[in-house]
Design a protein around this motif. Sequence first.
Motif, PDB file in Angstrom:
ATOM      1  N   ALA A   1       0.836  -1.203   0.000  1.00  0.00           N
ATOM      2  CA  ALA A   1       0.000   0.000   0.000  1.00  0.00           C
ATOM      3  C   ALA A   1       0.869   1.250   0.000  1.00  0.00           C
ATOM      4  O   ALA A   1       0.654   2.175  -0.792  1.00  0.00           O
ATOM      5  CB  ALA A   1      -0.933  -0.001   1.209  1.00  0.00           C
TER       6      ALA A   1
ATOM      7  N   ASP B   1       2.533   2.007  -3.172  1.00  0.00           N
ATOM      8  CA  ASP B   1       1.587   2.489  -4.175  1.00  0.00           C
ATOM      9  C   ASP B   1       1.015   3.860  -3.813  1.00  0.00           C
ATOM     10  O   ASP B   1       0.036   4.303  -4.401  1.00  0.00           O
ATOM     11  CB  ASP B   1       0.469   1.464  -4.357  1.00  0.00           C
ATOM     12  CG  ASP B   1      -0.267   1.622  -5.667  1.00  0.00           C
ATOM     13  OD1 ASP B   1       0.353   1.999  -6.680  1.00  0.00           O
ATOM     14  OD2 ASP B   1      -1.492   1.375  -5.690  1.00  0.00           O
TER      15      ASP B   1
ATOM     16  N   ARG C   1      -5.530  -4.114   0.988  1.00  0.00           N
ATOM     17  CA  ARG C   1      -4.642  -3.118   1.570  1.00  0.00           C
ATOM     18  C   ARG C   1      -5.352  -1.776   1.522  1.00  0.00           C
ATOM     19  O   ARG C   1      -6.396  -1.643   0.881  1.00  0.00           O
ATOM     20  CB  ARG C   1      -3.331  -3.055   0.797  1.00  0.00           C
ATOM     21  CG  ARG C   1      -3.536  -2.666  -0.661  1.00  0.00           C
ATOM     22  CD  ARG C   1      -2.241  -2.320  -1.333  1.00  0.00           C
ATOM     23  NE  ARG C   1      -2.403  -1.809  -2.673  1.00  0.00           N
ATOM     24  CZ  ARG C   1      -2.758  -0.572  -2.991  1.00  0.00           C
ATOM     25  NH1 ARG C   1      -3.042   0.307  -2.050  1.00  0.00           N
ATOM     26  NH2 ARG C   1      -2.842  -0.186  -4.237  1.00  0.00           N
ATOM     27  N   ASN C   2      -4.794  -0.798   2.202  1.00  0.00           N
ATOM     28  CA  ASN C   2      -5.397   0.528   2.229  1.00  0.00           C
ATOM     29  C   ASN C   2      -5.488   1.081   0.811  1.00  0.00           C
ATOM     30  O   ASN C   2      -4.578   0.899  -0.003  1.00  0.00           O
ATOM     31  CB  ASN C   2      -4.551   1.455   3.108  1.00  0.00           C
ATOM     32  CG  ASN C   2      -5.399   2.286   4.033  1.00  0.00           C
ATOM     33  OD1 ASN C   2      -6.531   1.958   4.308  1.00  0.00           O
ATOM     34  ND2 ASN C   2      -4.839   3.364   4.520  1.00  0.00           N
ATOM     35  N   ARG C   3      -6.584   1.771   0.526  1.00  0.00           N
ATOM     36  CA  ARG C   3      -6.797   2.365  -0.800  1.00  0.00           C
ATOM     37  C   ARG C   3      -7.412   3.761  -0.675  1.00  0.00           C
ATOM     38  O   ARG C   3      -8.263   4.149  -1.463  1.00  0.00           O
ATOM     39  CB  ARG C   3      -7.695   1.457  -1.636  1.00  0.00           C
ATOM     40  CG  ARG C   3      -7.069   0.095  -1.888  1.00  0.00           C
ATOM     41  CD  ARG C   3      -7.946  -0.816  -2.721  1.00  0.00           C
ATOM     42  NE  ARG C   3      -7.398  -2.144  -2.785  1.00  0.00           N
ATOM     43  CZ  ARG C   3      -6.411  -2.536  -3.606  1.00  0.00           C
ATOM     44  NH1 ARG C   3      -5.877  -1.671  -4.443  1.00  0.00           N
ATOM     45  NH2 ARG C   3      -5.971  -3.774  -3.592  1.00  0.00           N
ATOM     46  N   VAL C   4      -6.966   4.519   0.322  1.00  0.00           N
ATOM     47  CA  VAL C   4      -7.540   5.844   0.575  1.00  0.00           C
ATOM     48  C   VAL C   4      -6.942   6.940  -0.305  1.00  0.00           C
ATOM     49  O   VAL C   4      -7.487   8.036  -0.362  1.00  0.00           O
ATOM     50  CB  VAL C   4      -7.427   6.240   2.070  1.00  0.00           C
ATOM     51  CG1 VAL C   4      -8.157   5.232   2.952  1.00  0.00           C
ATOM     52  CG2 VAL C   4      -5.979   6.384   2.503  1.00  0.00           C
ATOM     53  N   ALA C   5      -5.864   6.670  -0.985  1.00  0.00           N
ATOM     54  CA  ALA C   5      -5.186   7.699  -1.788  1.00  0.00           C
ATOM     55  C   ALA C   5      -6.080   8.267  -2.883  1.00  0.00           C
ATOM     56  O   ALA C   5      -5.884   9.396  -3.319  1.00  0.00           O
ATOM     57  CB  ALA C   5      -3.894   7.146  -2.393  1.00  0.00           C
ATOM     58  N   GLY C   6      -7.089   7.509  -3.300  1.00  0.00           N
ATOM     59  CA  GLY C   6      -8.004   7.983  -4.337  1.00  0.00           C
ATOM     60  C   GLY C   6      -9.027   8.991  -3.837  1.00  0.00           C
ATOM     61  O   GLY C   6      -9.828   9.490  -4.616  1.00  0.00           O
TER      62      GLY C   6
ATOM     63  N   ARG D   1     -11.845   3.644   2.570  1.00  0.00           N
ATOM     64  CA  ARG D   1     -11.307   2.472   1.874  1.00  0.00           C
ATOM     65  C   ARG D   1     -10.206   1.782   2.688  1.00  0.00           C
ATOM     66  O   ARG D   1      -9.145   1.444   2.183  1.00  0.00           O
ATOM     67  CB  ARG D   1     -10.778   2.847   0.488  1.00  0.00           C
ATOM     68  CG  ARG D   1     -11.828   3.341  -0.500  1.00  0.00           C
ATOM     69  CD  ARG D   1     -12.789   2.276  -1.000  1.00  0.00           C
ATOM     70  NE  ARG D   1     -12.158   1.073  -1.463  1.00  0.00           N
ATOM     71  CZ  ARG D   1     -11.728   0.854  -2.712  1.00  0.00           C
ATOM     72  NH1 ARG D   1     -11.851   1.775  -3.623  1.00  0.00           N
ATOM     73  NH2 ARG D   1     -11.181  -0.293  -3.017  1.00  0.00           N
ATOM     74  N   HIS D   2     -10.492   1.521   3.955  1.00  0.00           N
ATOM     75  CA  HIS D   2      -9.589   0.762   4.818  1.00  0.00           C
ATOM     76  C   HIS D   2      -9.780  -0.726   4.526  1.00  0.00           C
ATOM     77  O   HIS D   2     -10.910  -1.169   4.287  1.00  0.00           O
ATOM     78  CB  HIS D   2      -9.909   1.023   6.291  1.00  0.00           C
ATOM     79  CG  HIS D   2      -9.698   2.429   6.733  1.00  0.00           C
ATOM     80  ND1 HIS D   2      -9.762   2.792   8.062  1.00  0.00           N
ATOM     81  CD2 HIS D   2      -9.445   3.572   6.044  1.00  0.00           C
ATOM     82  CE1 HIS D   2      -9.541   4.089   8.168  1.00  0.00           C
ATOM     83  NE2 HIS D   2      -9.359   4.590   6.968  1.00  0.00           N
TER      84      HIS D   2
ATOM     85  N   ASP E   1      -0.244   4.823  -0.792  1.00  0.00           N
ATOM     86  CA  ASP E   1      -1.316   4.785   0.190  1.00  0.00           C
ATOM     87  C   ASP E   1      -0.754   4.707   1.593  1.00  0.00           C
ATOM     88  O   ASP E   1       0.441   4.525   1.791  1.00  0.00           O
ATOM     89  CB  ASP E   1      -2.220   3.575  -0.054  1.00  0.00           C
ATOM     90  CG  ASP E   1      -3.582   3.973  -0.578  1.00  0.00           C
ATOM     91  OD1 ASP E   1      -4.236   4.794   0.081  1.00  0.00           O
ATOM     92  OD2 ASP E   1      -3.972   3.461  -1.630  1.00  0.00           O
ATOM     93  N   GLU E   2      -1.631   4.790   2.588  1.00  0.00           N
ATOM     94  CA  GLU E   2      -1.222   4.622   3.977  1.00  0.00           C
ATOM     95  C   GLU E   2      -0.906   3.146   4.224  1.00  0.00           C
ATOM     96  O   GLU E   2      -1.530   2.266   3.627  1.00  0.00           O
ATOM     97  CB  GLU E   2      -2.331   5.101   4.909  1.00  0.00           C
ATOM     98  CG  GLU E   2      -2.579   6.596   4.793  1.00  0.00           C
ATOM     99  CD  GLU E   2      -3.769   7.059   5.624  1.00  0.00           C
ATOM    100  OE1 GLU E   2      -4.354   6.256   6.365  1.00  0.00           O
ATOM    101  OE2 GLU E   2      -4.105   8.246   5.505  1.00  0.00           O
TER     102      GLU E   2
END
Length: 163
Positions: free
Chosen positions: A24, A27, A47-52, A57-58, A29-30
Amino acid sequence: MTVSPPTTADLPHLRRCVDLARAALDDGDEPFGSLLVHDGEVVFEDRNRVAGGDATRHPEFEIARWAAGHLTPEQRTAAVTYTSGEHCAMCSAAHAWVGLGRIVYAGSTAQLVAWHTEWGVAPGPVVPLPIHAVAPTVPVSGPEPSLADEVRALHARAAGVAP
């Protein structure tokens, strides 16, 4: 409710969670990664996907969503969630509402808060509560001391500081 230490059998799953957290971070992300085990098999991981831009999206929240749609209530209760970091309040609530079983984490909320304080990282928008403050009946194991330095290093890198 008390928190027990992870077992030797938990360590390979926690190791995978830390690897997912690293992926993550690599890529953008956190650094958080999680997986769900049922009947000894990994049935879901993320995995974390909050960057979008979607801060919900935890991976722990995604596990709850996935489990609600793919497992019976009995299977959810028997399943174990492994995660690189202790669930936040949002994820703890989702976990409890869906009826998932035990949670095992590598790094605790208290550790993350201490690290962020040390590094001058501003607090997030949600109070950093331990799982039992939100979901008091969920069995919990963690943190795992053998992974503390590695988890700390990932969060230091995310914060832009030297570990």
